[in-house]
Design a protein around this motif. Structure first.
Motif, short mmCIF file in Angstrom:
data_model
loop_
_atom_site.label_atom_id
_atom_site.label_comp_id
_atom_site.label_asym_id
_atom_site.label_seq_id
_atom_site.Cartn_x
_atom_site.Cartn_y
_atom_site.Cartn_z
N ASP A 46 -21.81 -33.21 -8.07
CA ASP A 46 -22.36 -31.94 -7.60
C ASP A 46 -23.88 -32.00 -7.45
OD1 ASP A 46 -19.93 -30.58 -7.52
OD2 ASP A 46 -20.00 -30.25 -9.69
N LEU A 47 -24.47 -33.13 -7.83
CA LEU A 47 -25.93 -33.22 -7.90
C LEU A 47 -26.49 -34.22 -6.90
CD1 LEU A 47 -26.32 -33.32 -11.78
CD2 LEU A 47 -26.86 -31.40 -10.26
N VAL A 48 -27.71 -33.99 -6.50
CA VAL A 48 -28.47 -34.98 -5.72
C VAL A 48 -29.73 -35.25 -6.51
CG1 VAL A 48 -29.59 -35.47 -3.53
CG2 VAL A 48 -27.63 -33.93 -3.61
N VAL A 49 -30.04 -36.52 -6.78
CA VAL A 49 -31.25 -36.80 -7.55
C VAL A 49 -32.22 -37.65 -6.75
CG1 VAL A 49 -30.10 -36.62 -9.78
CG2 VAL A 49 -30.28 -38.83 -8.66
N PHE A 50 -33.50 -37.36 -6.92
CA PHE A 50 -34.56 -38.13 -6.27
C PHE A 50 -35.44 -38.72 -7.36
CE2 PHE A 50 -33.41 -34.59 -3.55
CZ PHE A 50 -33.09 -35.23 -2.36
N LYS A 51 -35.33 -40.04 -7.58
CA LYS A 51 -36.19 -40.67 -8.59
C LYS A 51 -37.56 -40.91 -7.98
CE LYS A 51 -32.72 -42.99 -11.33
NZ LYS A 51 -32.36 -44.16 -12.08
N TYR A 52 -38.61 -40.63 -8.76
CA TYR A 52 -39.96 -40.85 -8.27
C TYR A 52 -40.17 -42.33 -7.97
CZ TYR A 52 -41.56 -36.08 -9.20
OH TYR A 52 -41.75 -34.73 -9.15
N GLU A 53 -39.53 -43.19 -8.76
CA GLU A 53 -39.63 -44.62 -8.51
C GLU A 53 -39.15 -44.95 -7.10
OE1 GLU A 53 -40.79 -47.17 -10.11
OE2 GLU A 53 -41.07 -46.54 -12.20
N ASP A 54 -37.99 -44.36 -6.71
CA ASP A 54 -37.41 -44.65 -5.40
C ASP A 54 -38.25 -44.06 -4.27
OD1 ASP A 54 -35.48 -45.71 -6.95
OD2 ASP A 54 -34.03 -44.08 -6.67
N GLN B 196 -31.54 -20.36 -9.91
CA GLN B 196 -32.81 -19.72 -9.55
C GLN B 196 -33.69 -20.71 -8.79
OE1 GLN B 196 -33.89 -18.63 -13.49
NE2 GLN B 196 -33.02 -16.59 -13.35
N ALA B 197 -33.36 -21.99 -8.88
CA ALA B 197 -34.11 -23.01 -8.15
C ALA B 197 -33.10 -23.99 -7.54
CB ALA B 197 -35.06 -23.76 -9.08
N ALA B 198 -33.49 -24.56 -6.40
CA ALA B 198 -32.61 -25.54 -5.76
C ALA B 198 -32.67 -26.85 -6.52
CB ALA B 198 -33.02 -25.74 -4.31
N THR C 18 -33.92 -33.14 -9.66
CA THR C 18 -32.47 -33.05 -9.62
C THR C 18 -32.07 -31.77 -8.90
OG1 THR C 18 -32.28 -34.26 -11.69
CG2 THR C 18 -30.40 -32.90 -11.06
N CYS C 19 -31.23 -31.92 -7.87
CA CYS C 19 -30.90 -30.76 -7.05
C CYS C 19 -29.40 -30.50 -7.07
CB CYS C 19 -31.32 -30.98 -5.58
SG CYS C 19 -33.01 -31.56 -5.43
N LEU C 20 -29.04 -29.24 -6.89
CA LEU C 20 -27.63 -28.90 -6.73
C LEU C 20 -27.25 -29.18 -5.28
CD1 LEU C 20 -26.93 -25.45 -8.43
CD2 LEU C 20 -25.98 -27.69 -9.03
N LYS C 21 -26.13 -29.87 -5.12
CA LYS C 21 -25.70 -30.20 -3.77
C LYS C 21 -25.49 -28.93 -2.96
CE LYS C 21 -23.47 -34.32 -3.13
NZ LYS C 21 -22.35 -35.18 -3.59
N GLU C 22 -24.91 -27.91 -3.63
CA GLU C 22 -24.56 -26.68 -2.91
C GLU C 22 -25.77 -25.93 -2.38
OE1 GLU C 22 -22.83 -25.37 -6.76
OE2 GLU C 22 -23.60 -23.40 -6.23
N SER C 23 -26.96 -26.31 -2.86
CA SER C 23 -28.15 -25.63 -2.36
C SER C 23 -28.57 -26.19 -1.00
CB SER C 23 -29.31 -25.81 -3.35
OG SER C 23 -29.69 -27.17 -3.36
N GLY C 24 -27.91 -27.24 -0.57
CA GLY C 24 -28.17 -27.75 0.77
C GLY C 24 -29.27 -28.78 0.84
N ASN D 59 -33.31 -37.49 -20.33
CA ASN D 59 -33.17 -36.27 -21.13
C ASN D 59 -32.57 -35.11 -20.34
OD1 ASN D 59 -33.39 -34.24 -22.96
ND2 ASN D 59 -35.60 -34.33 -23.21
N GLU D 60 -33.37 -34.43 -19.57
CA GLU D 60 -32.91 -33.19 -18.94
C GLU D 60 -31.72 -33.43 -18.01
OE1 GLU D 60 -35.99 -34.07 -19.26
OE2 GLU D 60 -36.99 -32.46 -20.39
N TYR D 61 -31.72 -34.60 -17.35
CA TYR D 61 -30.59 -34.89 -16.47
C TYR D 61 -29.27 -34.75 -17.23
CZ TYR D 61 -27.36 -37.48 -13.50
OH TYR D 61 -26.28 -37.85 -12.74
N TRP D 62 -29.27 -35.26 -18.44
CA TRP D 62 -28.02 -35.22 -19.23
C TRP D 62 -27.71 -33.82 -19.73
CZ3 TRP D 62 -25.15 -39.15 -18.31
CH2 TRP D 62 -25.76 -40.35 -17.93
N GLN D 63 -28.73 -33.02 -19.84
CA GLN D 63 -28.44 -31.61 -20.20
C GLN D 63 -27.69 -30.93 -19.06
OE1 GLN D 63 -31.64 -29.24 -21.79
NE2 GLN D 63 -32.65 -31.06 -22.60
N VAL D 64 -28.05 -31.27 -17.83
CA VAL D 64 -27.32 -30.71 -16.70
C VAL D 64 -25.87 -31.18 -16.75
CG1 VAL D 64 -27.22 -30.56 -14.19
CG2 VAL D 64 -29.44 -30.72 -15.34
#
Ligand SMILES: Nc1ncnc2c1ncn2[C@@H]1O[C@H](COP(=O)(O)OP(=O)(O)OP(=O)(O)O)[C@@H](O)[C@H]1O
Ligand SMILES: Nc1ncnc2c1ncn2[C@@H]1O[C@H](COP(=O)(O)OP(=O)(O)OP(=O)(O)O)[C@@H](O)[C@H]1O
Ligand SMILES: Cc1ncc(C[n+]2csc(CCO)c2C)c(N)n1
Ligand SMILES: [Mg+2]
Ligand SMILES: [Mg+2]
Lengths: 287, 281, 307, 265, 265
Positions: C177-185, C153-155, C90-96, C163-168
């Motif tokens: 605001d997020l970009v996600v890369f599923k391992y399945e995809d 501290q990390a992109a 899971t990445c922050l969009k603003e990190s590019g 789990n963690e996705y929902w914590q974000v």
């Protein structure tokens, strides 16, 4: 009692600094959120927001206090959400570990002062043992003890004992050696045996040292019990609260558990201090 | 079974040897005094090896010392990189900062009994905060690299050194202080010429305690986030990979480095407090 | 009654709802089993517990199980309740970061301790070095939570869909605001949350029998949980001894978990297995396993349990 | 040097040597020491610091082991005499155990030597009276003045009725007036009990006032330079110190001391 | 009680009182003390333990603050005199700093008072010679005997040429012979330098031998019971102590002491 005012002053200063730090450290998030939402915030809006975040970088003191209150007073003590419940679980391992550690420490100390071979060989390795990262071997201790059928309180207590025996050894060796040559010679003129020398001279003379090291040891025991809780699957106890708080980014919960642990340590040290005062007065060593 | 018998026999033999050695004249020499603990250590290793073999303990639970030794021999570059990251960058810098800060603060609050009465109990309270709880917070604050590890070390070593230094600054005898008063010496002269030297045995006591804490602190902090090198990182990942020999290799390095660090501080202590009765032999 | 101890891979949460449901609803009892469920955590290596005799059966991910097997820990997969992987980056969009091509030079948070293999495999497929060398990515050993992303501290950080996705999201960052890369995809998914036992014990008919019952009851629990996600979440909550889990989070997690278990009847699907093995073998310069494992799984238990 | 004890010989040293091995080489603490102490004598040892007074007393009590020569106590080795609990030893500082009351301190040797409870109580009461400390039994040492502590420590050495009393500068830390009084009392006690006493002191008047025999020692190596048998009567009021005889003996002791004293001591 | 100092008055106490507030209530360490010390006098203070000798010396050196009365030093307050570095103080124990060599210890006051490096070296050399310790400058205190340490501590007090030398039982821990010699040397030094000296002792002969004026004190509360001006000449060989005059003064001192001494001290 003379210390009340100074302590309150220091605490007040710390709380003030804490609030300032909370505003400063949490502000970034408020600004970031505003930027993401494309809005502007003024300083007057930022400050209250920094002190009321759900997962602040640094929770404000009142947030921690509220959480402590909620989880100490606001719950039945049998509830899994009660810090008393978790605190008691940690405390029982602490006390067992402390008892084991103290017993072992005293035995080692007695061995060291009576046997030159032990004196030469144990001390360097006792020091080395304390340079081993306990967090690394705690899981192995748990697994190994598990595999011989020991689980529950005892493995935690063993880790707690591992941390607390060292200060007791060091203090007791010092204490048992504290009688001066003259006091020892006196007993030699009576032709006293080693046992009599131990019970009538060395042991009483070591009491002040024993209590000093017990205070250090009990605090170390508590840390050990908490560390021992992590690799048991962090089921319950203050260690589990720390870990799950950390796992879910619940900073307020972490801080509350931290304070609970420190309060428990302070209470334990206080109890030992009280026992020390009574004992030394009974022995006529307090002036 | 034969391994276990061997372990028992070896143990009894080494014990007897040590008892004999410690009664002999050999222990009067420096080398002889090192011999006894060395034999004790070797005994532990041999018994460990024999018990692991005798009971056929799986290597993923507890590897024998021979396997650990082999791993150390083949992984020196990795161990070295980890050592630099954790010991030199994390532990050592934190130790220096923490000890220096503690001594300075001790001198600062030394003039104020009010501050001492207030700060020391609070300090003891803070020192009782378990490090496993503080480490994740500091990692969050100071980032993943060695800075957060140094911060954890600073927190850990600060109070033992502070408390000892404050006690040490009070340790000069009234008569020695009165002497300074008859010279009408000012505060700084008294501090530099009397109270700091007199405090040295206490300060070093704190520094020695702190030296065993520093490396542990840095390692523990790495459990809560780190770059992909460092002793704590290696230990926590290798446990998951069942690389127990590597875990123990790191533990061995940690114990060695920690003991050596303690030894160095003790040596410096000998040099600085040569005058103290406990150092005169 | 036969005693069975199950070692989980992580703390008590809806990720393991099937087992808690089976226990709570008496499915184990019906089979004549007395099941103890041991929660895990970051400091628990389930394989170690299994080998140390602290548990009869464990939940683990296939990559770390295969790696352990190559280390000499003879464990076998006897059932695979999870069909799909929930891993993502899971990445922050603003990190590019918009696509995997953008990873180069970025800092990525990864879980270690046996969970790093899918990530390493993916990076080697992308041709990105992970050892900090030029032109690769900077890897952080991420702690237990998503703080590195929130603190920027990390992109990107590793997250689970459940789990963690929902914590974000809960922290106040919107999905936009997020970009996600599923391992399945990304075609690098590996099998998660299977049941493993020690190979040698399986040759004991009595033990096999016990496992058959266990897997049968567990799958019953899983299917019950899929159909009654909210009740399942409440059961999990009751079993959480730390008192730290919230109802909202567990219900949501159960919903996501149901998507991952859907499509599995409990038996390991051979093509899925092969896909995981191929991925791990093709790990570039630093492959996770060096040769195709033999006998790392068996249908021996599921064949009896499910027919 | 030979010399004749008063009663039958209790302590006898012939050609006694005692050398300490230290890191700077051997220290000859005692060299060729010959001495005969008779039963019931009061012998003072005087000499400059480091001349071996303490060492000699300790050798008698079997706390140090001579490296050459013969030392017998009642015809036994000192070790055997110690085993038969022949010694009461009073150290320079009172050396009371702070965690025991005065009575508890006096009871200490009695406990170790296995006296019965009743006997212990009786003896403690008796010696407390002997040293004028009735009513102080329940106090702790630090609640008493230095002089009273020193008396308690003497009581402790007297409690088990050892035949030989060895005292190493017992009054060194006290002021002159208190010291005078304790000296008087010690003399009375000796008269009453007839014990053999070995007494180390730095004070010439004290040595002369107390002793039947004064042993003057000199250092490097420690040896006996003079043994003076005192002609003073057994009854000695304090102002005997202004008598001709007294001043003469004191003078002889001082001369003996000065002779054996090297400048940088 | 009034009394007349020898030279012009250096130290003057009138109606001096000093009370310590302790947890057991106030302790009257000094009560109505009147004393005049002239320039160049050698004044000894003698009295039983706890009578306030040390307290009086410390009050002169501004280490304690009187609770009533007047105390002046050279017409200034003790505090001002201390600031002008008028005192050399020698404590009962040598009190050398163990981490400094003998020379380093003697240099200590010189460093603090800002003497130049050369001057420091010169003075250290001079006083080491004065107290017969040439060649021991590089040794550490624990490498010296007690008497040598005490001489070093006197050297330290002499190094910066303070006008007034205050000595609190400086020879208490030494044996009689060493003490005699140091007494002789102290007298010579006093003759040579003409310093004003205040000297506390427990020893009657020492007080009589050294002083031009002997102040006898008694405790509870500490006050002066007798001030004896010595008729002895300035030149005093050691055997002056056997003279009629000496013994008479000593007797007067002893009587004064005994009067002020309660039994259980
Ligand atoms: N345990 C020891 N090891 C080495 N040398 C020793 C030991 N005990 C005493 N000495 C040395 O033996 C010599 C005699 O010492 P001793 O204590 O008997 O002297 P002393 O006459 O009692 O002196 P003082 O009047 O100072 O008590 C001294 O030089 C002393 O340094
Ligand atoms: N700092 C203090 N606080 C309370 N009481 C004190 C203090 N200093 C001295 N005293 C008391 O004042 C009295 C006089 O003490 P001081 O030390 O002057 O006696 P001294 O004549 O020097 O005795 P000594 O011969 O034992 O050295 C004693 O009763 C002592 O207990
Ligand atoms: C130190 C650490 N190691 C591994 C994981 C990953 N992990 C193992 S099981 C599981 C299920 C999650 O909800 C996850 C995420 C983690 N989070 N922290
Ligand atoms: Mg002696
Ligand atoms: Mg005094």
């Amino acid at each position: 009692m003379k210390s009340v005012l100074p302590i309150l002053t220091v605490v007040a200063v710390i709380v003030a600094l804490w609030y300032a730090a909370a505003v400063w450290m949490n502000a970034q998030w408020v600004y970031d959120q505003a930027a993401r939402a494309d809005t502007e915030v003024t300083l007057a809006e930022v400050i209250p927001q920094t002190l009321a975040q759900e997962r602040p970088v640094l929770p404000a003191p009142h947030q921690v206090a509220a959480e402590l209150w909620k989880s100490v007073v606001g719950q039945k003590v049998t509830s899994k959400r009660s810090l008393i419940y978790h605190g008691w679980i940690t405390l029982s391992a602490t006390l067992l570990g402390f008892a084991i550690g103290t017993g072992l420490g005293i035995l080692l100390a007695v061995g060291i002062i009576h046997n030159r071979a032990m004196d030469l060989s144990v001390m360097p390795w006792a020091i080395a043992s304390q340079t081993i990262p306990i967090l690394a071997i705690a899981p192995m201790i748990i697994v190994v003890m598990n595999s011989v059928g020991l689980s529950g309180l005892l493995p935690k207590a063993v880790i707690s004992a591992y941390l607390s025996f060292f200060p007791v050894v060091v203090g007791m060796v010092k204490g048992l050696r504290s009688p001066d040559a003259m006091q020892l010679d006196l007993l030699r003129t009576y032709n006293a045996s080693r046992g009599e020398t131990f019970w009538k001279l060395r042991l009483p003379a070591s009491m002040p040292y024993l209590f000093a090291s017990l205070k250090v040891g009990v605090a170390a025991s508590l840390v050990g019990a908490i560390v021992g809780e992590l690799p048991t699957g962090a089921v319950a106890g203050l260690g589990a609260r720390l870990l799950s708080g950390s796992y879910y980014g619940q900073t307020v919960q972490i801080w509350a558990a931290l304070f609970a642990a420190a309060i428990a340590a302070a209470a334990l040290v206080g109890i030992i201090g009280a026992i020390q005062r009574v004992t030394l007065r009974r022995m006529g060593m307090a002036r | 079974m034969s391994w276990l018998v061997f372990a028992a026999l070896f143990w009894i033999g080494a014990l007897a040897l040590n008892i004999w050695l410690s009664r002999s004249r050999l222990v009067k020499s420096r080398g002889g005094r090192l011999l006894v603990p060395a034999i004790f250590g070797i005994t532990i290793l041999v018994v460990w090896e024999a018990v692991v073999r005798g009971l056929e303990v799986p290597g993923v639970i507890l590897p024998p010392p021979s396997a650990i030794g082999a791993r150390i021999a083949t992984s020196l570059p990795v161990l070295w990189v980890d050592f630099l990251q954790t010991f030199v960058k994390g532990a050592l810098s934190g130790y220096l900062i923490g000890c220096a800060a503690a001594v300075l603060v001790a001198v600062a609050i030394d003039r104020s009994p009010f501050l001492q009465r207030g700060l020391l109990p609070v300090g003891n309270f803070v020192a009782a905060l378990p490090i496993v709880g503080i480490a994740p917070i500091l990692v969050m604050w100071f980032g993943f690299d060695w800075h957060s590890k140094a911060a954890v070390v600073v927190v850990m070593v600060f109070f033992p050194v502070l408390v000892n230094t404050v006690a040490g600054l009070a340790a000069s005898e009234p008569m020695q202080r009165d002497l300074m008063a008859t010279y009408s010496a000012n505060y700084w002269q008294t501090l530099v010429k009397l109270r700091l030297p007199a405090a040295m045995p206490f300060i070093f006591n704190g520094l020695k305690i702190a030296s065993t804490l520093a490396l542990i602190g840095a390692i523990v902090a790495e459990f809560f986030g780190s770059p992909i090198r460092g002793m704590g990182f290696r230990i926590s990942t290798e446990v998951g990979r069942l690389g127990l020999d590597m875990v123990w290799a790191e533990i061995a390095v940690a114990a060695l480095a920690g003991s050596a660090f303690y030894g160095v501080i003790a040596l410096i202590e000998r040099g600085v407090t040569f005058w103290h009765p406990s150092q005169r032999t | 009654q036969d005693a069975v101890t199950l070692q989980l891979k992580w703390v008590t949460q809806a990720q393991f709802a099937g087992y808690y449901v089976a226990q709570d609803q008496g499915f184990y009892e019906e089979e004549g089993l007395e099941v103890t469920i041991k929660p895990g955590g970051p400091d628990v290596a389930p394989v170690q517990v299994l080998l140390g005799g602290g548990a009869d059966v464990m939940v683990d991910w296939l990559p770390s199980a295969l790696a352990a097997r190559e280390q000499g820990a003879a464990i076998v997969n006897i059932a695979q309740p999870f069909k799909s992987s929930g891993m993502m980056l899971t990445c922050l969009k603003e990190s590019g970061v918009a696509s995997p091509e953008d990873f180069k030079g970025k800092t990525l948070g990864v879980w270690f301790g046996g969970n790093e293999y899918p990530f390493l495999n993916w990076m080697s497929k992308l041709g990105l070095a992970t050892d900090g060398s030029e032109g690769g990515v900077t890897v952080l050993k991420q702690g237990f939570n998503v703080d590195p992303l929130l603190q920027k501290q990390a992109a990107c950080v590793s997250t689970m869909t459940y789990n963690e996705y929902w914590q974000v999201i809960d922290a106040g960052i919107t999905p936009e605001d997020l970009v996600v890369f599923k391992y399945e995809d990304q075609g690098v998914a590996t099998l998660e949350d299977g049941l493993y036992v020690m190979e040698e014990k399986l040759s004991d008919p009595a033990f096999e029998e016990k496992m058959v019952k266990f897997v049968r009851a567990s799958m019953k629990g899983w299917k019950w949980a899929e159909e009654n996600p909210d009740e399942a979440a409440m059961i999990v909550l009751e079993n959480d001894d730390t008192g730290a889990q919230t109802e909202e989070h567990q219900k949501r997690m159960m919903g996501e978990i149901a998507k991952l278990t859907a499509g599995s009847n409990g038996a390991l699907d051979e093509p899925d297995y092969q896909r995981t093995v191929d991925a791990l073998l093709g790990g570039g310069s630093d492959p996770v396993i060096s040769k195709a494992p033999e006998g790392a799984w068996t249908h021996q238990v599921t064949d009896k349990a499910l027919n | 040097m030979r010399d004749q004890g008063a009663g039958s010989p209790v302590i006898e040293a012939r050609g006694l040597e005692l050398t300490f091995q230290t890191s700077d080489g051997p220290v000859h603490a005692l060299k060729n020491v010959n001495l005969l102490i008779g039963k019931g004598e009061f012998v003072s040892f005087i000499g400059p610091s480091g001349c071996g007074k303490t060492t000699f007393l300790r050798a008698i009590a079997a706390l140090e082991h001579p490296t050459a020569g013969v030392l017998t106590v009642n015809g036994m080795t000192p070790e055997e005499a110690r085993k038969s609990r022949a010694y009461g030893y009073v150290f320079q500082a009172a050396g009371l155990y702070p965690w025991r009351t005065i009575a508890g301190n006096i009871r200490l040797p009695l406990e170790i030597m296995g006296f019965s409870r009743d006997e212990q109580e009786r003896r403690v009461r008796d010696v407390l009276q002997l040293v004028d400390l009735e009513g102080f039994g329940k106090k702790y040492p630090w609640q008493l003045s230095g002089g009273m502590q020193q008396r308690a420590s003497i009581a402790r050495a007297l409690a088990f009725d050892a035949e030989i009393l060895l005292m190493d500068e017992p009054f060194g830390a006290l002021d002159e007036i208190v010291r005078d009084r304790l000296n008087e009392e010690l003399l009375k006690l000796w008269n009453r009990t007839g014990k053999t006493i070995g007494f180390v002191t730095h004070s010439i008047p004290e040595a002369v006032y107390l002793s039947t025999k004064i042993v003057v020692m000199s250092p490097r190596p420690g040896r006996i330079t003079d043994v003076i048998d005192s002609p003073l009567p057994k009854e000695r009021p304090l102002d005997i110190r202004d008598s001709r005889e007294f001043i003469e003996i004191a003078h002889r002791v001082r001369e003996g001391l000065r002779a054996g004293h090297s400048y940088d001591e």
